[in-house]
Design an enzyme around this catalytic site. Structure first.
Site, PDB file in Angstrom:
ATOM      1  N   LYS A  33     -34.766   6.605 -40.876  1.00  0.00           N
ATOM      2  CA  LYS A  33     -33.682   6.672 -41.876  1.00  0.00           C
ATOM      3  C   LYS A  33     -32.801   5.432 -41.853  1.00  0.00           C
ATOM      4  O   LYS A  33     -32.484   4.880 -42.908  1.00  0.00           O
ATOM      5  CB  LYS A  33     -32.830   7.916 -41.592  1.00  0.00           C
ATOM      6  CG  LYS A  33     -31.477   7.929 -42.249  1.00  0.00           C
ATOM      7  CD  LYS A  33     -30.681   9.169 -41.902  1.00  0.00           C
ATOM      8  CE  LYS A  33     -29.748   9.045 -40.725  1.00  0.00           C
ATOM      9  NZ  LYS A  33     -28.516   8.258 -40.905  1.00  0.00           N
ATOM     10  N   ARG A 104     -22.746   5.525 -45.137  1.00  0.00           N
ATOM     11  CA  ARG A 104     -22.396   4.128 -44.854  1.00  0.00           C
ATOM     12  C   ARG A 104     -23.189   3.154 -45.727  1.00  0.00           C
ATOM     13  O   ARG A 104     -23.108   1.947 -45.522  1.00  0.00           O
ATOM     14  CB  ARG A 104     -22.695   3.808 -43.383  1.00  0.00           C
ATOM     15  CG  ARG A 104     -22.145   4.789 -42.385  1.00  0.00           C
ATOM     16  CD  ARG A 104     -20.690   4.719 -42.185  1.00  0.00           C
ATOM     17  NE  ARG A 104     -20.218   3.493 -41.585  1.00  0.00           N
ATOM     18  CZ  ARG A 104     -18.919   3.183 -41.471  1.00  0.00           C
ATOM     19  NH1 ARG A 104     -17.999   3.997 -41.931  1.00  0.00           N
ATOM     20  NH2 ARG A 104     -18.555   2.049 -40.895  1.00  0.00           N
ATOM     21  N   ASP A 316     -26.990   7.794 -30.588  1.00  0.00           N
ATOM     22  CA  ASP A 316     -27.587   8.935 -31.295  1.00  0.00           C
ATOM     23  C   ASP A 316     -28.545   9.739 -30.407  1.00  0.00           C
ATOM     24  O   ASP A 316     -29.063  10.774 -30.834  1.00  0.00           O
ATOM     25  CB  ASP A 316     -28.328   8.459 -32.553  1.00  0.00           C
ATOM     26  CG  ASP A 316     -27.395   7.788 -33.553  1.00  0.00           C
ATOM     27  OD1 ASP A 316     -26.193   8.096 -33.542  1.00  0.00           O
ATOM     28  OD2 ASP A 316     -27.858   6.940 -34.315  1.00  0.00           O
ATOM     29  N   ARG A 424     -29.930  15.929 -43.638  1.00  0.00           N
ATOM     30  CA  ARG A 424     -29.709  14.567 -44.136  1.00  0.00           C
ATOM     31  C   ARG A 424     -30.627  13.591 -43.417  1.00  0.00           C
ATOM     32  O   ARG A 424     -30.974  12.544 -43.949  1.00  0.00           O
ATOM     33  CB  ARG A 424     -28.264  14.133 -43.883  1.00  0.00           C
ATOM     34  CG  ARG A 424     -27.284  14.822 -44.767  1.00  0.00           C
ATOM     35  CD  ARG A 424     -25.904  14.348 -44.486  1.00  0.00           C
ATOM     36  NE  ARG A 424     -25.748  12.985 -44.991  1.00  0.00           N
ATOM     37  CZ  ARG A 424     -24.603  12.471 -45.395  1.00  0.00           C
ATOM     38  NH1 ARG A 424     -23.534  13.192 -45.364  1.00  0.00           N
ATOM     39  NH2 ARG A 424     -24.531  11.236 -45.840  1.00  0.00           N
TER      40      ARG A 424
HETATM   41  C1  EPZ Z   1     -25.126   2.860 -37.453  1.00  0.00           C
HETATM   42  O1  EPZ Z   1     -23.783   3.147 -37.847  1.00  0.00           O
HETATM   43  C2  EPZ Z   1     -25.894   4.135 -37.652  1.00  0.00           C
HETATM   44  N1  EPZ Z   1     -25.778   4.557 -39.032  1.00  0.00           N
HETATM   45  C3  EPZ Z   1     -25.383   5.224 -36.720  1.00  0.00           C
HETATM   46  O2  EPZ Z   1     -26.167   6.381 -36.855  1.00  0.00           O
HETATM   47  C4  EPZ Z   1     -25.480   4.730 -35.276  1.00  0.00           C
HETATM   48  O3  EPZ Z   1     -24.917   5.680 -34.429  1.00  0.00           O
HETATM   49  C5  EPZ Z   1     -24.733   3.392 -35.143  1.00  0.00           C
HETATM   50  O4  EPZ Z   1     -25.217   2.435 -36.105  1.00  0.00           O
HETATM   51  C6  EPZ Z   1     -24.862   2.775 -33.761  1.00  0.00           C
HETATM   52  O5  EPZ Z   1     -26.206   2.505 -33.477  1.00  0.00           O
HETATM   53  C7  EPZ Z   1     -26.542   4.005 -39.954  1.00  0.00           C
HETATM   54  O6  EPZ Z   1     -27.364   3.140 -39.693  1.00  0.00           O
HETATM   55  C8  EPZ Z   1     -26.389   4.523 -41.345  1.00  0.00           C
HETATM   56  P1  EPZ Z   1     -21.584   0.365 -36.114  1.00  0.00           P
HETATM   57  P2  EPZ Z   1     -22.766   1.975 -38.162  1.00  0.00           P
HETATM   58  O7  EPZ Z   1     -21.013  -0.434 -37.206  1.00  0.00           O
HETATM   59  O8  EPZ Z   1     -23.498   0.804 -38.666  1.00  0.00           O
HETATM   60  C9  EPZ Z   1     -16.951  -0.078 -34.883  1.00  0.00           C
HETATM   61  C10 EPZ Z   1     -26.620   8.555 -37.654  1.00  0.00           C
HETATM   62  O9  EPZ Z   1     -26.338   9.741 -37.392  1.00  0.00           O
HETATM   63  N2  EPZ Z   1     -16.748  -0.850 -36.120  1.00  0.00           N
HETATM   64  O10 EPZ Z   1     -22.578  -0.253 -35.209  1.00  0.00           O
HETATM   65  O11 EPZ Z   1     -21.678   2.517 -38.989  1.00  0.00           O
HETATM   66  C11 EPZ Z   1     -17.215   1.400 -35.189  1.00  0.00           C
HETATM   67  O12 EPZ Z   1     -16.026   2.106 -35.414  1.00  0.00           O
HETATM   68  C12 EPZ Z   1     -25.552   7.504 -37.523  1.00  0.00           C
HETATM   69  O13 EPZ Z   1     -27.741   8.203 -38.072  1.00  0.00           O
HETATM   70  C13 EPZ Z   1     -15.492  -1.374 -36.375  1.00  0.00           C
HETATM   71  O14 EPZ Z   1     -14.544  -1.229 -35.591  1.00  0.00           O
HETATM   72  O15 EPZ Z   1     -22.218   1.709 -36.689  1.00  0.00           O
HETATM   73  C14 EPZ Z   1     -17.959   1.839 -33.947  1.00  0.00           C
HETATM   74  O16 EPZ Z   1     -17.041   2.128 -32.940  1.00  0.00           O
HETATM   75  C15 EPZ Z   1     -24.319   8.036 -36.847  1.00  0.00           C
HETATM   76  N3  EPZ Z   1     -15.310  -2.078 -37.555  1.00  0.00           N
HETATM   77  C16 EPZ Z   1     -18.756   0.584 -33.559  1.00  0.00           C
HETATM   78  O17 EPZ Z   1     -18.121  -0.507 -34.239  1.00  0.00           O
HETATM   79  C17 EPZ Z   1     -16.321  -2.268 -38.450  1.00  0.00           C
HETATM   80  O18 EPZ Z   1     -16.089  -2.911 -39.489  1.00  0.00           O
HETATM   81  C18 EPZ Z   1     -20.210   0.613 -33.895  1.00  0.00           C
HETATM   82  O19 EPZ Z   1     -20.391   0.955 -35.263  1.00  0.00           O
HETATM   83  C19 EPZ Z   1     -17.592  -1.730 -38.167  1.00  0.00           C
HETATM   84  C20 EPZ Z   1     -17.793  -1.020 -36.990  1.00  0.00           C
END
Ligand code: EPZ
Length: 446
Positions: A33, A104, A316, A424
């Site tokens: 996904k 996202r 995850d 989902r």
């Molecule tokens: C992706 O989310 C995945 N989602 C998540 O899977 C996964 O847990 C995550 O990556 C980590 O591997 C998708 O790919 C759709 P991040 P993403 O940006 O990209 C902080 C699932 O269930 N951050 O790597 O949104 C954020 O708050 C989902 O499939 C900022 O502070 O994750 C977090 O603490 C859940 N500012 C950390 O970085 C920003 O602008 C990592 O988030 C962006 C992120």
């Protein structure tokens, strides 16, 4: 007409699960996904058709299909698991308001839309059950690349007369921000360097697809990704990698229920951290011609776990591992370093009989960004504890599988609502689990 967002707001059914049966047999893991939904967005970067194979039939993909169609792309299912996206013209630079808080994916459309039509209005993804999840890295990066960013209460408006390459230093290796920058940089003027980039397998898979489209991207050492902008990208065909979260879910299920399952399509290279954790807890694995088999190798024992960015242990995977640890002898500690609030689901496990205590300290390994910030981001799990079936309400996708697993391990029957969250991201979970001997059935809502 039913829209993708309708599918998000209501359960189609509940699950009724009776525990106690070891899962045995085989299961085929679906496409990833978190790679495919991004690859569908990448298809907006060209006027030519892009074909993606190994696409799971899940609500999240349906949602992205709806978004692309609304922007004017033609999207067809060309096989049970194959999709064709052709964005010959972009009819709309604004994604509909109904996608506010949907997922996202819309924020990743900013780069492609800026290249195609010079502007984009994107509804905000919103916070969620696992943490605040801001998008500041995404917006800062686009500003550095020459976009004007206007933040509105429920949407973000971006426009440009042309994106240019930039040196972007991410404060944390964010998956989404890395993808966003890559999608914006491939057609930008000049070279972009992402420092401290995320290098998750799903990102690399999308980079491979972009390379076939004509992009120039190098993944260098020390988390640097260098993208040399090109003038145009062409159509391509791509078979996405399999879903390492789904594979891990079935691996944990085999070990937790004391069964043995061949996970067809599972790739050891994507699962090394998980396999190490399973090994420490008492799970075994073997390579098979079609994937990997997972089984319980011995009595389960406590282990310490710290989630991290790739190649560390994926956040995850945390939830099925916590469930597994409730069945292991001794005190295990789990330190979640990616999301500040990803243990909320454990309250319902406690009501089933699990002994899980949350703690605001960084309890395993180095301290993380959430140290001294009053977030309950570590958990101490004492086991083994018998679990008792009960009514459960899924709060988010990944907690959803942990609840299914809890119900499969528990004595008695559990009724699970919030199944829309699970569906989902998991294709046909009921069919797959029942084929392995799980006593899972759907029941009408209400
Ligand atoms: C992706 O989310 C995945 N989602 C998540 O899977 C996964 O847990 C995550 O990556 C980590 O591997 C998708 O790919 C759709 P991040 P993403 O940006 O990209 C902080 C699932 O269930 N951050 O790597 O949104 C954020 O708050 C989902 O499939 C900022 O502070 O994750 C977090 O603490 C859940 N500012 C950390 O970085 C920003 O602008 C990592 O988030 C962006 C992120």
């Amino acid at each position: 007409m039913s829209t993708g967002t309708d599918a998000m707001s209501a359960d189609r059914h509940l699950y009724r699960i009776t525990g106690g049966m070891p899962l045995k047999g085989e299961v085929k893991v679906s496409g990833a996904k978190n790679a495919i939904t991004k690859q569908m967005v990448a298809a907006l970067l060209t006027e030519e058709p892009v074909r993606i194979a190994n696409v799971p039939r899940i609500v999240e993909v349906d949602l992205v299909v709806g978004m692309l169609q609304q922007l004017g792309a033609t999207v067809d299912w060309t096989g049970r698991h194959e999709i064709r996206v052709e964005a010959g013209t972009i009819a709309d630079s604004g994604l509909a308001e109904r996608y506010t808080g949907a997922n996202r994916i819309p924020i990743l459309m900013m780069g492609p839309l800026l290249h195609r039509v010079g502007e984009a209005v994107i509804p905000l993804p919103g916070g969620c059950q696992i943490g605040k999840r801001p998008i500041d890295y995404h917006l800062d990066a686009l500003r550095q690349m020459g976009a004007e960013v206007i933040e509105q209460p429920t949407a973000v408006h971006v426009r440009t007369t042309g994106l240019v390459g930039a040196h972007i230093e991410l404060a944390f290796p964010s998956v989404g921000a890395t993808e966003n920058i890559v999608l914006a940089a491939v057609l930008a003027r000049g070279t972009t360097v992402i420092h401290n980039a995320a290098i998750e397998p799903e990102i690399i898979d999308t980079i491979l697809m972009l390379q076939k489209m004509g992009a120039l991207i190098e993944v260098q050492t020390d988390r640097r990704i260098v993208i040399e902008g090109v003038k145009r990208l062409r159509g391509t065909g791509h078979t996405a990698i399999t879903d390492r979260v789904e594979a891990a879910s079935f691996a944990a299920a085999a070990v937790a229920t004391g069964g043995s399952v061949e996970v067809i399509g599972a790739r050891q290279t994507d699962l090394t951290g998980l396999i190490n954790s399973l090994h420490r807890i008492g799970g075994g694995f073997a390579e098979t011609p079609r994937g990997l088999a997972f089984y319980r190798a011995r009595d389960l024992t406590a282990a310490n776990i710290r989630t991290d960015v790739h190649p560390g242990l994926l956040t995850d995977w945390q939830q099925p591992l916590v469930l597994l640890l409730t069945q292991a002898k001794g005190a295990s500690i789990v330190h979640e370093t990616i999301y500040e609030d990803r243990f909320g689901y454990t309250e319902q496990l406690r009501q089933m009989g699990a002994r899980i205590e949350l703690n605001t300290a960084c309890l395993v390994g180095d301290s993380c960004r959430f140290a001294n910030r009053d977030h309950a981001h570590s958990a101490v799990v004492n086991g083994p504890t018998p679990l008792t079936g009960r009514d459960l309400e899924i709060p988010d996708l990944r907690a959803g599988f942990a609840f299914v697993l809890a119900a499969l391990v528990a004595e008695g029957t559990s009724t699970i609502s919030g199944t829309r969250y699970l569906e989902r991201g998991y294709e046909d979970p009921v069919g797959k689990l029942t084929a392995m001997g799980g006593q899972v059935e759907t029941a009408p809502v209400g």
